[in-house]
Design an enzyme around this catalytic site. Structure first.
Site, mmCIF file in Angstrom:
data_model
loop_
_atom_site.group_PDB
_atom_site.id
_atom_site.type_symbol
_atom_site.label_atom_id
_atom_site.label_comp_id
_atom_site.label_asym_id
_atom_site.label_seq_id
_atom_site.Cartn_x
_atom_site.Cartn_y
_atom_site.Cartn_z
ATOM 1 N N ASP A 108 38.122 66.440 113.203
ATOM 2 C CA ASP A 108 38.127 65.953 114.582
ATOM 3 C C ASP A 108 36.889 65.085 114.805
ATOM 4 O O ASP A 108 35.762 65.530 114.588
ATOM 5 C CB ASP A 108 38.128 67.148 115.545
ATOM 6 N N THR A 145 40.015 60.720 119.265
ATOM 7 C CA THR A 145 38.563 60.548 119.133
ATOM 8 C C THR A 145 38.206 59.805 117.850
ATOM 9 O O THR A 145 37.275 59.002 117.839
ATOM 10 C CB THR A 145 37.865 61.914 119.150
ATOM 11 N N THR A 146 38.929 60.071 116.766
ATOM 12 C CA THR A 146 38.657 59.370 115.503
ATOM 13 C C THR A 146 39.037 57.897 115.611
ATOM 14 O O THR A 146 38.300 57.014 115.188
ATOM 15 C CB THR A 146 39.428 60.040 114.350
ATOM 16 N N ASP A 204 43.953 69.819 121.236
ATOM 17 C CA ASP A 204 44.451 68.442 121.148
ATOM 18 C C ASP A 204 45.943 68.393 121.469
ATOM 19 O O ASP A 204 46.407 67.512 122.197
ATOM 20 C CB ASP A 204 44.196 67.865 119.748
#
Length: 595
Positions: A96, A129-130, A427
């Site tokens: 993550d 987020t990545t 998530d």
């Protein structure tokens, strides 16, 4: 040259000195002498470090690329895990982006801004987020060429702003609506989110848990849908057992035991009373002194305390609750009265847990025992039970008729596995929440990015002036998502990406949904593969990454080492005074406090 000069260099040196001082640079020589005589003016504190100009802009680009390279391998279903050690010697294993970057300590201010956008993305939509870090790093990387060509950063930023506006419009065009009432369609969306996580092996279980939790906490009030996962969907991690034993409770649980051993541990259809006041004798807030003259006075004071507690307990007992839960303490005397009345009491429950119990059982939290009403008693719970897991006791309030709060019970082999499973589940729940609030989808696997890149490339030809090139570069930067997916699964990057470009450039019907299969690295129609991403997550990723690049490109000066002392801004530290040795050679006295 005469031969004598090569043997003896002294005439050469004197000659060169003579030329440099009197013949070649007379004006520079005079100016330097004048500068030496004129005193300089120091504007910035000498202890600060200042960088400005092109060096800062290129430094920001390099810092952004370095942060993006850290988590580049964490994108897609073939993502690698990162193992990090925190300052307390704890281990974090995750792919993550936000969880990785918040454990990393960086010194460059641009790198800190990049880490901040991962946290913003996580708080706003909970996923992507990545992607947002990789995309922001690439937006900075494509601007390096224009900075080196002396293009003004304002021109680049203006072109990026135009591109962002068009990206939002194009995203709405290629997105498709979804029926949130259709469980199968929702499962496909959440499963495509979990495909890149460690929980992909148990994706069916995780999808069921995420959708059940989101549907439980969904509240529709006056036509407005409220889904508060953070407050009302608690994840409780208990090491031991298997991941397949995890489930969503039709109620809540918390890590508490009964206060007295003779109280009941299992009650069916309980009447639950929730308090946030203390069931103890109220002590004075300030120091109180009592002067006792007679021995009977002491007994009378004790009796006053007992009568106060008895009166509180009578106010509670007359409503015949089966379970009393309070956020404060319960005295031994109050426990005695409750045991005699057959009431189970729990104390010192957290406020957040008390709110969840109230939503699940239908009870109302009461502030004073004398203000209790019949409507405050919660009757929506089917079973109250205290169970033991390992060495800990957990209280279950479940089988609720219409719970608006829930607890997700996670089981797993170790604490590290449970932490990663919790991140994956959060998530998945955020994705389900985003789709419920904004029911539109975009194709995944890099298909959306390639489709938008083609539209940007076509529109760039209609833009006049130098802004055309940075505008087209934004489209080229979007290709980093499919390129990274191809790299992480070990396929031939150049060949597959060229095929993907050609497919989208052909303009054939259905070509806009073609992307990269993250497992095999082949071109696949995402509509058939069933990989979809929420519109809200995708648009937030584009907005955050491009706006961050625009902000960093505007920076042309970095001043570090600014000190704010109590004496004033930028005050110089005081130098230690040297002690004078007294006459007679005696040693000076040691100070009282040595630093």
């Amino acid at each position: 040259k005469p031969r004598s000069y090569t043997r003896d260099p002294a005439p050469l040196v004197s000659l060169s000195a003579q030329f440099s001082q009197k013949v070649v640079y007379p004006s520079i020589y005079k100016a330097a002498k004048m500068m030496q005589q004129r005193p300089g003016v120091m504007v910035v504190n000498t202890q600060t470090k200042r960088e400005h100009g092109r060096k800062v802009q290129l430094g920001n680009v390099q810092a952004s690329k370095a942060v993006a390279d850290i988590i580049r391998t964490c994108l897609g279903p073939r993502a690698m895990l990162k193992m990090l050690m925190d300052p307390m010697a704890g281990i974090v294993m995750t792919n993550d982006g936000n969880a990785i970057l918040r454990e990393i300590v960086v010194s460059h201010p641009a790198a800190k801004s990049m880490i901040e956008i991962a946290r913003t993305q996580d708080e706003e939509v909970g996923d992507g987020t990545t992607s947002v870090i990789i995309l922001a790093g690439e937006m900075m990387a494509v601007s390096q060429r224009f900075l080196e060509q002396n293009m003004h950063p304002t021109q680049i930023v203006a072109a990026y702003g135009m591109a962002l506006e068009d990206i939002c419009n194009f995203s709405e065009q290629i997105s498709v609506p979804i029926n949130t009432a259709n469980r199968d369609e929702m499962e496909r969306v959440v499963k495509s989110c979990l495909g890149t996580k460690m929980m992909s092996k148990w994706s069916d279980l995780a999808v069921k848990i995420a959708l059940d939790a989101v549907s439980t906490v969904t509240v529709v009030d006056q036509g407005k849908t409220e889904i508060d996962i953070k407050r009302f969907a608690k994840v409780e991690k208990i090491p031991g057992g298997q991941i397949s034993d995890s489930r969503v409770l039709t109620g809540v649980m918390f890590n508490k035991d009964i206060t007295h051993q003779r109280m009941r541990r299992r009650i069916e259809n309980p009447r639950i009373l929730l308090l946030d006041c203390s069931l103890e004798y109220k002590k004075g807030e300030s120091q109180t002194n009592l002067e006792i003259v007679k021995e009977e006075d002491w007994d009378q004071i004790l009796k006053l305390e007992e009568d106060y507690i008895e009166r509180m307990c009578e106010d509670i007992i007359k409503f015949k609750p089966d379970v009393v839960i309070t956020e404060k303490g319960v005295s031994d005397l109050a426990q005695h009265y409750f045991v005699r009345a057959g009431i189970t009491a729990l104390r010192r429950l957290r406020k957040s847990d008390n709110l969840r119990v109230a939503r699940a059982s239908g009870a109302t939290i009461v502030h004073r025992p004398e203000e209790i009403q019949e409507s405050d008693i919660g009757t929506g719970c089917g079973l109250f039970e205290v169970r033991k897991f390992g060495d800990e006791y957990y209280t279950f309030v479940e089988e609720c008729t219409s719970p608006k709060a829930c607890t997700i019970l996670l089981r797993g082999a170790s604490k590290d596995v449970l932490m990663e499973v919790e991140r994956n589940l959060l998530d998945a729940m955020n994705v389900a929440r985003n789709v419920c609030q904004n029911p539109r989808l975009m194709p995944g696997g890099g298909a959306s990015e390639m489709a938008i890149a083609k539209l940007l490339a076509d529109k760039a030809k209609t833009i006049e002036g130098v802004k055309q090139w940075p505008y087209a570069a934004v489209g080229a930067a979007l290709e980093v998502i499919p390129r990274t997916l191809i790299q992480n699964c070990g396929a031939n990057t150049i060949r597959v990406l060229t095929q993907l470009r050609a497919k989208h450039a052909s303009g054939a019907e259905g070509a806009g949904t073609f992307g990269v299969d993250g497992d095999s690295g082949k071109l696949v129609d995402m509509h058939q593969l069933g990989v979809w991403e929420p519109y809200a997550v995708k648009v937030q990723t584009f907005k955050t990454s491009i706006e961050t690049a625009m902000m960093l490109l505007r920076i042309d000066d970095i001043v570090s080492g600014v000190k704010r002392d109590m004496d004033g801004y930028g005050a110089q530290p005081q130098q230690p005074q040297q002690q004078q040795q007294p006459e007679g050679g005696a040693e000076p006295e040691a100070p009282d406090h040595q630093h």
